[in-house]
Design an enzyme around this catalytic site. Structure first.
Site, short mmCIF file in Angstrom:
data_model
loop_
_atom_site.label_atom_id
_atom_site.label_comp_id
_atom_site.label_asym_id
_atom_site.label_seq_id
_atom_site.Cartn_x
_atom_site.Cartn_y
_atom_site.Cartn_z
N GLU A 100 55.65 60.96 61.38
CA GLU A 100 54.46 61.37 61.39
C GLU A 100 53.21 59.89 62.07
OE1 GLU A 100 51.24 63.14 59.33
OE2 GLU A 100 52.40 63.84 57.92
N GLU B 157 53.90 60.95 51.64
CA GLU B 157 52.72 60.45 52.12
C GLU B 157 52.46 59.94 50.06
OE1 GLU B 157 48.65 60.71 53.60
OE2 GLU B 157 50.14 59.70 55.62
C1 BG6 Z 1 48.90 62.26 56.88
C2 BG6 Z 1 49.54 63.53 56.90
O1 BG6 Z 1 47.73 61.93 56.81
O2 BG6 Z 1 48.24 62.68 58.20
C3 BG6 Z 1 48.97 65.22 57.32
O3 BG6 Z 1 50.85 63.94 56.02
C4 BG6 Z 1 47.94 64.60 58.28
O4 BG6 Z 1 48.81 66.31 56.80
C5 BG6 Z 1 47.91 63.38 59.02
O5 BG6 Z 1 47.13 65.96 58.98
C6 BG6 Z 1 46.55 62.96 60.07
O6 BG6 Z 1 45.23 63.26 59.18
P1 BG6 Z 1 44.76 64.09 59.83
O7 BG6 Z 1 43.67 63.65 58.70
O8 BG6 Z 1 43.91 63.66 61.60
O9 BG6 Z 1 44.65 65.52 59.58
#
Ligand code: BG6
Length: 486
Positions: A382, A199
């Site tokens: 992701e 990211e």
């Molecule tokens: C992304 C990141 O921003 O989203 C992760 O690469 C992160 O590290 C994921 O965990 C989900 O966000 P959150 O804040 O719900 O954990």
């Protein structure tokens, strides 16, 4: 509709060391900037605790800056989720076996930089750190899974943050390349897929960049160093591991104008450019024309060395990877952060308890947008649903997660099969519950596997299968075909 995916599609899951691994003081590991980040909640932002030169201590929002000269500080009265996280460090065999059971053929994980170079400046890598990751890779391969490694996921060694202001300094480029070289040497024969950063378009402040200031001038200079480091890493990867594929990951919410008013459309275009800024440099190999206009308009000066632009041009990424959780709207009055972030919601969409709009079609939209722009393979590394799970009779009836993923898989399928986007794989965030990045909470859960641990780190950390476990196994082992019945 037949939802089978193209043959060879990669299916799996993704995690990050600071949220998952733990073992923060084992195996010779040094302190990372993320080790100073406390837990948070819906109302309280996560904090970085630090010590000032006069010995007093204080804290600030983990994405913000902290006073010059301040150094990361561990307060014995605070809880730091990264220290033990959910203990992948000791349980990796059990977790990888669960992933294999779900039918994964790829698993994305990140390297804790300070496990390999405790301060970032050592001449030789720490053998115990390399051995740990090699053991993880061997375990994956023994289960028929491709490793996908993120070299750096939102952190720097605390030493580099405290002494060199992290990515503000070219010292951090050298340190990063030493890390990359040690990994390529040790794991290069076993690992084909690499991501240089996570990211990268939303990194900010001490915890993620090691910088004390978040002033845009400092930020954009530090990002230049990140771009250059990534280009040198691509060069090294191609030389040391012929046939490998190197990408970087971008946070990719779909972005819609709130209305079709021309002013809102202009706001959408301008905001989008602030995100494309990052991927354009690394995919096209040069800063887009609007970057120079932006620097000029704001009086920014980006210091470059002679070879920097030639390196960017010579070593663009092989593929692009994205996180996709939500879409966002923007209008002419929206508040846009200096790095182009806008978090406005959408009146047509429902949202999660954390206010993230649910928008499966947005995934199809963003895949098309990025493929149109770069025409290189894409991986969704992701995507997932952070929800509050009720743990009853040793399981969770998480139909909401199944519905979320089913809708997103269908949208991704349509982008590939109906629109022609060359999307080659998908790693769901996060197959086994782990600590939330934005809040440090445990109750924001994503997994197919429940981990017995609460927001303060209490619990056995034992693993339990949720209802979605058997569902995903069917989807992955039929290459998506089982979605046709839903
Ligand atoms: C992304 C990141 O921003 O989203 C992760 O690469 C992160 O590290 C994921 O965990 C989900 O966000 P959150 O804040 O719900 O954990």
């Amino acid at each position: 509709m037949n939802y089978e995916f193209p043959k060879g599609f990669l299916w799996g899951g993704a995690t990050a060391d600071s949220q998952y691994e733990g073992g923060f003081n084992e195996g010779g590991r040094g302190l990372a900037s993320t080790d100073f980040v406390t837990d948070g909640s819906h109302t309280r932002a996560r904090q970085v605790t630090y010590k000032l030169p006069d010995g007093t201590t204080s804290s600030c929002d983990f994405k913000k800056g902290m006073p010059e000269g301040a150094i990361g500080y561990l307060d014995p009265n605070e809880y730091y989720p990264s220290h033990q996280a959910v203990d992948f460090y000791h349980r990796y065999k059990e977790d990888i076996a669960l992933m294999a059971e779900m039918g994964f053929n790829i698993y994305r994980f990140s390297i804790c930089w300070t496990r390999i170079f405790p301060t970032g400046l050592e001449d030789e890598p720490n053998e115990a750190g390399l051995k740990f990751y090699e053991d993880v890779v061997d375990e994956l391969l023994s289960h028929g899974m491709e490793p996908l490694i993120t070299i750096c996921h939102d952190q720097v060694p605390a030493y580099l943050a405290d002494h060199y202001d992290g990515w503000s300094s070219r010292v951090t480029i050298e340190a990063y390349l030493k890390l990359a070289k040690a990994l390529f040497e040790r794991l290069g024969k076993k690992v084909k897929y690499w991501l240089t950063f996570n990211e990268l378009n939303v990194l900010r402040g001490y915890a993620q960049m090691g910088t004390h200031s978040i002033e845009p001038q400092v930020h954009y200079q530090a990002m230049h160093h990140v771009f250059v480091a990534s280009a040198y890493a691509v060069k090294m990867a191609h030389e040391m591991m012929p046939g490998c594929m190197v990408g970087t990951m971008y946070a990719s919410s779909a972005l819609y104008p709130l209305t079709c008013k021309p002013e809102d459309m202009m706001a959408q275009m301008r905001t989008r450019r602030l995100t494309h800024y990052y991927s354009d440099v690394m995919m096209n190999g040069c800063y887009p024309y609007f970057a120079r206009m932006m620097w000029k308009d704001n009086g920014f000066t980006i210091q470059m060395e002679d070879d920097d632009e030639a390196m960017l041009a010579a070593y663009p990424l092989d593929f692009i990877s994205i996180s996709y959780y939500r879409s966002t709207t923007v209008n002419k009055d929206s508040i846009i952060s200096p790095i182009g972030l806008c978090m406005d919601t959408n009146p047509y969409l429902k949202a999660t308890p954390w206010g993230w709009p649910l928008d499966p079609l947005g995934l199809r939209y963003i895949l098309n947008e990025l493929y149109d722009r770069y025409n290189k393979p894409i991986m969704v590394v992701e995507n997932g649903l952070g929800e509050i799970d009720e743990f009853v009779n040793n399981t969770v009836e998480d139909d909401y997660r199944i519905n979320y993923l089913s809708d997103h898989f269908k949208a991704m399928h349509d982008a590939i099969v109906l629109d022609g986007v060359n999307c080659i794989g998908y790693t769901m965030w996060a197959p086994i519950d782990l600590v939330s990045m934005s809040t440090g909470e445990m109750k924001k859960r994503y997994g197919f596997v429940y981990v017995d641990m609460d927001d303060k780190g209490n619990g056995t950390r034992n693993r339990y299968k949720k209802k979605s476990f058997e569902w995903i196994k069917k989807v992955y082992t039929t290459n998506g075909a089982s979605l046709s019945e839903e």
